[in-house]
Motif scaffolding. Structure first.
Motif, PDB file in Angstrom:
ATOM      1  N   UNK A  25      29.488  41.423  30.843  1.00  0.00           N
ATOM      2  CA  UNK A  25      30.554  42.301  30.349  1.00  0.00           C
ATOM      3  C   UNK A  25      31.421  41.560  29.333  1.00  0.00           C
ATOM      4  N   UNK A  26      31.712  40.290  29.596  1.00  0.00           N
ATOM      5  CA  UNK A  26      32.498  39.498  28.649  1.00  0.00           C
ATOM      6  C   UNK A  26      31.817  39.364  27.308  1.00  0.00           C
ATOM      7  N   UNK A  27      30.522  39.119  27.330  1.00  0.00           N
ATOM      8  CA  UNK A  27      29.768  38.993  26.072  1.00  0.00           C
ATOM      9  C   UNK A  27      29.746  40.313  25.304  1.00  0.00           C
ATOM     10  N   UNK A  28      29.581  41.423  26.024  1.00  0.00           N
ATOM     11  CA  UNK A  28      29.565  42.731  25.367  1.00  0.00           C
ATOM     12  C   UNK A  28      30.918  43.046  24.724  1.00  0.00           C
ATOM     13  N   UNK A  38      42.651  37.227  25.371  1.00  0.00           N
ATOM     14  CA  UNK A  38      43.980  37.786  25.161  1.00  0.00           C
ATOM     15  C   UNK A  38      44.216  38.938  26.133  1.00  0.00           C
ATOM     16  N   UNK A  39      45.413  39.522  26.101  1.00  0.00           N
ATOM     17  CA  UNK A  39      45.794  40.501  27.117  1.00  0.00           C
ATOM     18  C   UNK A  39      44.957  41.770  27.054  1.00  0.00           C
ATOM     19  N   UNK A  40      44.742  42.307  25.858  1.00  0.00           N
ATOM     20  CA  UNK A  40      43.997  43.565  25.741  1.00  0.00           C
ATOM     21  C   UNK A  40      42.541  43.375  26.125  1.00  0.00           C
ATOM     22  N   UNK A  41      41.907  42.379  25.542  1.00  0.00           N
ATOM     23  CA  UNK A  41      40.504  42.120  25.865  1.00  0.00           C
ATOM     24  C   UNK A  41      40.312  41.733  27.313  1.00  0.00           C
ATOM     25  N   UNK A  42      41.248  40.928  27.840  1.00  0.00           N
ATOM     26  CA  UNK A  42      41.164  40.523  29.241  1.00  0.00           C
ATOM     27  C   UNK A  42      41.328  41.690  30.197  1.00  0.00           C
ATOM     28  N   UNK A  43      42.203  42.626  29.846  1.00  0.00           N
ATOM     29  CA  UNK A  43      42.406  43.811  30.677  1.00  0.00           C
ATOM     30  C   UNK A  43      41.146  44.660  30.733  1.00  0.00           C
ATOM     31  N   UNK A  44      40.537  44.881  29.579  1.00  0.00           N
ATOM     32  CA  UNK A  44      39.299  45.671  29.524  1.00  0.00           C
ATOM     33  C   UNK A  44      38.184  44.964  30.283  1.00  0.00           C
ATOM     34  N   UNK A  45      38.105  43.643  30.103  1.00  0.00           N
ATOM     35  CA  UNK A  45      37.073  42.851  30.782  1.00  0.00           C
ATOM     36  C   UNK A  45      37.206  42.972  32.299  1.00  0.00           C
ATOM     37  N   UNK A  46      38.417  42.756  32.812  1.00  0.00           N
ATOM     38  CA  UNK A  46      38.665  42.847  34.252  1.00  0.00           C
ATOM     39  C   UNK A  46      38.330  44.245  34.759  1.00  0.00           C
ATOM     40  N   UNK A  47      38.787  45.270  34.041  1.00  0.00           N
ATOM     41  CA  UNK A  47      38.599  46.654  34.480  1.00  0.00           C
ATOM     42  C   UNK A  47      37.119  47.021  34.556  1.00  0.00           C
ATOM     43  N   UNK A  48      36.378  46.764  33.483  1.00  0.00           N
ATOM     44  CA  UNK A  48      34.970  47.160  33.443  1.00  0.00           C
ATOM     45  C   UNK A  48      34.157  46.387  34.477  1.00  0.00           C
ATOM     46  N   UNK A  49      34.356  45.079  34.514  1.00  0.00           N
ATOM     47  CA  UNK A  49      33.602  44.241  35.460  1.00  0.00           C
ATOM     48  C   UNK A  49      33.887  44.621  36.908  1.00  0.00           C
TER      49      UNK A  49
END
Length: 337
Positions: A25-28, A38-49
């Motif tokens: 998910x992080x690579x995608x 960063x905050x936005x990317x990290x939030x999306x990463x945590x949520x999707x994973x």
């Protein structure tokens, strides 16, 4: 010994924890031009994973548990428990609670059915406490996040609360504080159905779909809250409120958990994010126990079946037990994680 430890680490990290999914998910997300640091990317990463991981584990767990549960319909469960007396009956009821529904609201109808069927009140309360607090799903999910030591101790202590709580209620002789319509309920004896493997598979798949439909909104909300805590809430604030700096963190978490309504799957991502931000282990586990066992909607439902004195006793027992468990985990945190 080394081989066994390596295999267990693989199971916990790659099968239960799905670290491969975290990387994928992080690579995608990075490929889409977002920085997961960063905050936005990290939030999306945590949520999707976390959302994918929890839904996959949920579906697998519900299917397996429902298959096991197909061997224990309510009437058969009642007969099994009815063969035991005293502490043994409370222990058995608490254990059977681990293979029943995942939230307290769905456990209450079974509690009413067992009570109307004539099972001792303390035994049915051991079941009612155990069912949402320490189901098999909590064992596997906690293992995937916090490790096997935390998961096993959590389940064992939850069973202790269920058994001791039911035993105490039994000794207080509060049968008169159950609403009369429950004792007047019609007692129906249902013969065991001869289910084939195909029947059990169909039942388990159907149960998986219907349960997922009921809880998916709470999972999404829980993961969403967890992703915000994980990436937007200052660590110092969490540590000050729920960490070593506040000896009342367990009390705060327990009280805050009561008005909420979710199941173990919705609580896990919040607990995971709080722990990563510096909250004490006992605090986040107390929050989980309070949400799953003492949620306000569940207490409203339960009030229809029992009178205020018995309801208050139930809430007091669970609250004291949850707070004790929280402080115990705070004490042993450095030894188990």
């Amino acid at each position: 010994m080394i081989l066994g430890k390596t295999m267990w680490n693989f199971i916990q990290n790659q099968i239960l924890g799905m670290k491969w999914l975290y990387t994928l998910v992080g690579n995608l997300i990075n490929t889409l031009g977002l920085d997961i640091t960063n905050k936005v990317g990290g939030t999306i990463h945590f949520f999707v994973y976390d959302l994918i991981k929890i839904v996959v584990l949920l579906c697998c767990l519900i299917f397996i548990i429902s298959y096991i549960q197909s061997f224990f319909p309510p009437e058969r469960t009642k007969r099994i428990i009815g063969r035991f007396h005293g502490l043994g009956a409370n222990i058995l009821a608490a254990l059977l609670g681990t293979i029943t529904p995942f939230c307290s609201c769905s456990s209450i109808p079974l509690f009413i059915g067992f009570t109307s069927a004539g099972l001792p009140l303390g035994v049915t309360f051991s079941f009612l406490i155990s069912s949402p607090m320490v189901d098999l799903g909590s064992l596997v999910l906690l293992m995937s996040i916090f490790g096997w030591k935390v998961a096993i101790i959590y389940v064992l202590l939850g069973l202790v609360i269920a058994v001791s709580g039911g035993t105490l209620i039994e000794h207080l002789h509060l049968e008169n504080y159950v609403e009369e319509f429950i004792y007047r309920g019609k007692k129906i004896e249902v013969e065991d159905e001869k289910l084939t493997i195909r029947d059990r598979v169909d039942y388990s798949f159907s149960k998986m779909i219907t349960t997922l439909e009921k809880v998916i909104i709470y999972i999404v909300i829980g993961v969403g809250i967890g992703s915000i805590i994980h990436n937007w809430i200052p660590k110092d604030l969490v540590v000050k409120t729920l960490g070593n700096g506040n000896p009342f963190g367990v009390f705060i978490a327990t009280i805050c958990g009561i008005p909420m309504y979710a199941d173990i799957f919705g609580c896990i991502p919040i607990a995971e994010a709080l722990l990563a931000k510096g909250a004490k282990l006992g605090v986040v586990l107390s929050l989980m126990m309070a949400v799953t066992t003492l949620s306000l909607p569940s207490m409203i439902m339960l009030k229809k079946a029992i009178k205020p004195k018995l309801l208050g006793t139930f809430i007091a027992i669970c609250t004291v037990g949850i707070i004790c468990v929280g402080y115990f985990f705070n004490f042993i945190q450095s030894f188990i994680i």
